[in-house]
Design a protein around this motif. Structure first.
Motif, PDB file in Angstrom:
ATOM      1  N   GLY A 297       2.681  -7.756   6.303  1.00  0.00           N
ATOM      2  CA  GLY A 297       1.290  -7.907   6.710  1.00  0.00           C
ATOM      3  C   GLY A 297       0.798  -9.313   6.421  1.00  0.00           C
TER       4      GLY A 297
ATOM      5  N   ASP B   4      -2.972 -11.561   6.205  1.00  0.00           N
ATOM      6  CA  ASP B   4      -4.422 -11.405   6.132  1.00  0.00           C
ATOM      7  C   ASP B   4      -5.070 -12.787   6.047  1.00  0.00           C
ATOM      8  OD1 ASP B   4      -6.812  -9.823   5.882  1.00  0.00           O
ATOM      9  OD2 ASP B   4      -6.885 -10.391   3.771  1.00  0.00           O
TER      10      ASP B   4
ATOM     11  N   ARG C 131      -6.599  -9.625  10.362  1.00  0.00           N
ATOM     12  CA  ARG C 131      -5.468  -9.010   9.651  1.00  0.00           C
ATOM     13  C   ARG C 131      -4.419  -8.578  10.666  1.00  0.00           C
ATOM     14  NH1 ARG C 131      -6.756  -4.839   4.952  1.00  0.00           N
ATOM     15  NH2 ARG C 131      -7.293  -6.859   4.015  1.00  0.00           N
TER      16      ARG C 131
ATOM     17  N   TRP D 145      -0.671  -6.487  11.043  1.00  0.00           N
ATOM     18  CA  TRP D 145       0.280  -5.554  10.435  1.00  0.00           C
ATOM     19  C   TRP D 145       1.616  -5.613  11.174  1.00  0.00           C
ATOM     20  CZ3 TRP D 145      -1.147  -2.900   6.089  1.00  0.00           C
ATOM     21  CH2 TRP D 145      -2.517  -2.765   5.831  1.00  0.00           C
TER      22      TRP D 145
ATOM     23  N   GLN E  64       0.037   0.729   4.536  1.00  0.00           N
ATOM     24  CA  GLN E  64      -1.394   0.725   4.246  1.00  0.00           C
ATOM     25  C   GLN E  64      -1.709   1.292   2.861  1.00  0.00           C
ATOM     26  OE1 GLN E  64      -2.971   2.917   7.560  1.00  0.00           O
ATOM     27  NE2 GLN E  64      -2.249   1.421   9.067  1.00  0.00           N
TER      28      GLN E  64
ATOM     29  N   GLU F 143       0.395  -4.200  -1.341  1.00  0.00           N
ATOM     30  CA  GLU F 143      -0.514  -4.960  -2.192  1.00  0.00           C
ATOM     31  C   GLU F 143      -0.691  -6.356  -1.589  1.00  0.00           C
ATOM     32  OE1 GLU F 143       1.248  -5.004  -6.022  1.00  0.00           O
ATOM     33  OE2 GLU F 143       1.174  -2.829  -6.285  1.00  0.00           O
ATOM     34  N   TRP F 144      -1.937  -6.764  -1.403  1.00  0.00           N
ATOM     35  CA  TRP F 144      -2.222  -8.079  -0.823  1.00  0.00           C
ATOM     36  C   TRP F 144      -2.184  -9.140  -1.905  1.00  0.00           C
ATOM     37  CZ3 TRP F 144      -1.997  -8.599   4.216  1.00  0.00           C
ATOM     38  CH2 TRP F 144      -2.309  -7.521   5.045  1.00  0.00           C
ATOM     39  N   ARG F 145      -1.400 -10.190  -1.665  1.00  0.00           N
ATOM     40  CA  ARG F 145      -1.272 -11.286  -2.625  1.00  0.00           C
ATOM     41  C   ARG F 145      -1.510 -12.624  -1.915  1.00  0.00           C
ATOM     42  NH1 ARG F 145       4.170  -9.574  -6.066  1.00  0.00           N
ATOM     43  NH2 ARG F 145       3.428  -7.502  -6.700  1.00  0.00           N
TER      44      ARG F 145
ATOM     45  N   TRP G 297      -5.153 -17.175   2.783  1.00  0.00           N
ATOM     46  CA  TRP G 297      -4.260 -16.218   3.434  1.00  0.00           C
ATOM     47  C   TRP G 297      -3.573 -15.372   2.379  1.00  0.00           C
ATOM     48  CZ3 TRP G 297      -5.361 -20.917   5.457  1.00  0.00           C
ATOM     49  CH2 TRP G 297      -5.691 -20.965   6.814  1.00  0.00           C
ATOM     50  N   ARG G 298      -3.363 -14.122   2.738  1.00  0.00           N
ATOM     51  CA  ARG G 298      -2.654 -13.202   1.857  1.00  0.00           C
ATOM     52  C   ARG G 298      -1.523 -12.539   2.642  1.00  0.00           C
ATOM     53  NH1 ARG G 298      -7.156  -9.294  -0.640  1.00  0.00           N
ATOM     54  NH2 ARG G 298      -7.437  -8.865   1.571  1.00  0.00           N
ATOM     55  N   GLU G 299      -0.467 -12.178   1.948  1.00  0.00           N
ATOM     56  CA  GLU G 299       0.630 -11.448   2.576  1.00  0.00           C
ATOM     57  C   GLU G 299       0.818 -10.114   1.871  1.00  0.00           C
ATOM     58  OE1 GLU G 299       4.043 -13.931   2.369  1.00  0.00           O
ATOM     59  OE2 GLU G 299       4.058 -14.055   0.181  1.00  0.00           O
ATOM     60  N   LEU G 300       1.346  -9.144   2.612  1.00  0.00           N
ATOM     61  CA  LEU G 300       1.490  -7.783   2.095  1.00  0.00           C
ATOM     62  C   LEU G 300       2.842  -7.626   1.402  1.00  0.00           C
ATOM     63  CD1 LEU G 300      -0.147  -5.077   2.190  1.00  0.00           C
ATOM     64  CD2 LEU G 300       1.427  -4.372   4.002  1.00  0.00           C
TER      65      LEU G 300
END
Length: 260
Positions: A69, A71, A115, A117, A134, A138-140, A182-185
């Protein structure tokens, strides 16, 4: 057949019995887990790591990731009223400034948060249900490589922290300035959290939103069942060692009698 041989045979039979018992409890644990997950057979546990299935790309900024993901979080520096006083804050949504002083009006957002996916995520070669991403993801925050930043964006933004900002002086932002991160899953190990049904990895019933991540009943059952390759618990190994010890003692005793 002398007593020593009889003892050895009895010990071997005990060894076989202990092995069968360990296998029985392994199969029972796996069967119990499969019943809770609504499966007809033993639960299949994942072995490898999640594959995001390709790159997810924010084409507006050339930011990309191979995670499951991506974001983009956009914040704007705005006015707000708190305890009757005006103050400036970063906020991810536009604050309605209707009724504010004429000099304290918030401009519209010029850029949206978005976002993405992964739609092709796989685990051990099987597709992963989106609910798994989902619920367990965890978004980091991560710092992208801005070498693909389009010229129009490079003219409006500059590196700021882990992302980009539009303020000429990041220490003194002005109303309407934007900052972007930006965040990645990232997904934790999925053993004990997913089950393979009809060729697709689904979330186990015991791992649902609102339930604390970490130890689950399914994980305990999976641990008791081993990894599907004949694992036996430490206690089972202890009982398997007892017959072998008896054999050694009997042979040693027999050798001592012959010497005497």
């Amino acid at each position: 057949m002398n007593k020593a041989v009889c003892a050895i045979v009895a010990a071997l039979l005990s060894l076989a019995s202990a092995t069968d018992a360990a296998a029985y409890w392994q199969e029972a644990a796996a069967t119990q887990a499969s019943v809770e997950d609504g499966q007809a057979g033993p639960v299949v546990e994942p072995v490898g790591a999640l594959d995001g299935g390709g790159l997810l790309v924010d084409r507006d900024f050339g930011v990309q990731t191979s995670a499951a993901g991506l974001d983009r979080l956009v914040e704007m520096y705005q006015w707000r009223i708190r305890d009757g006083e005006y103050e400036r804050v970063w906020n991810a949504a536009r604050i309605d400034s209707t009724g504010f002083d004429g000099e304290r009006r918030n401009p519209p957002f010029q850029l949206e948060s978005r976002r993405w996916w992964s739609e092709q995520a796989t685990l051990d070669g099987h597709p992963v249900d989106p609910q798994v991403l989902q619920v367990l993801g965890e978004w980091r925050v991560f710092r992208p490589n801005f070498t693909r930043l389009p010229l129009n964006m490079a003219a409006a933004f500059q590196p700021e922290g882990d992302g980009l900002g539009s303020a000429e002086n990041p220490l003194q932002p002005q109303i309407g300035d934007l900052r972007i991160r930006w965040r990645e899953l990232i997904l934790p190990p999925l053993r004990g959290k997913v089950a393979l049904r009809d060729g697709v990895w689904h979330l186990r019933p015991s791992v649902m939103p609102g339930i604390e991540r970490g130890g689950t009943d399914d994980e305990a059952l999976a641990s008791a069942a081993g990894d599907g390759q004949g694992d036996v618990s430490p206690l089972s190994w202890w009982w398997l060692a007892v017959p072998l010890l008896l054999i050694v003692l009997l042979l040693k005793r027999r050798k001592t009698r012959r010497k005497s």
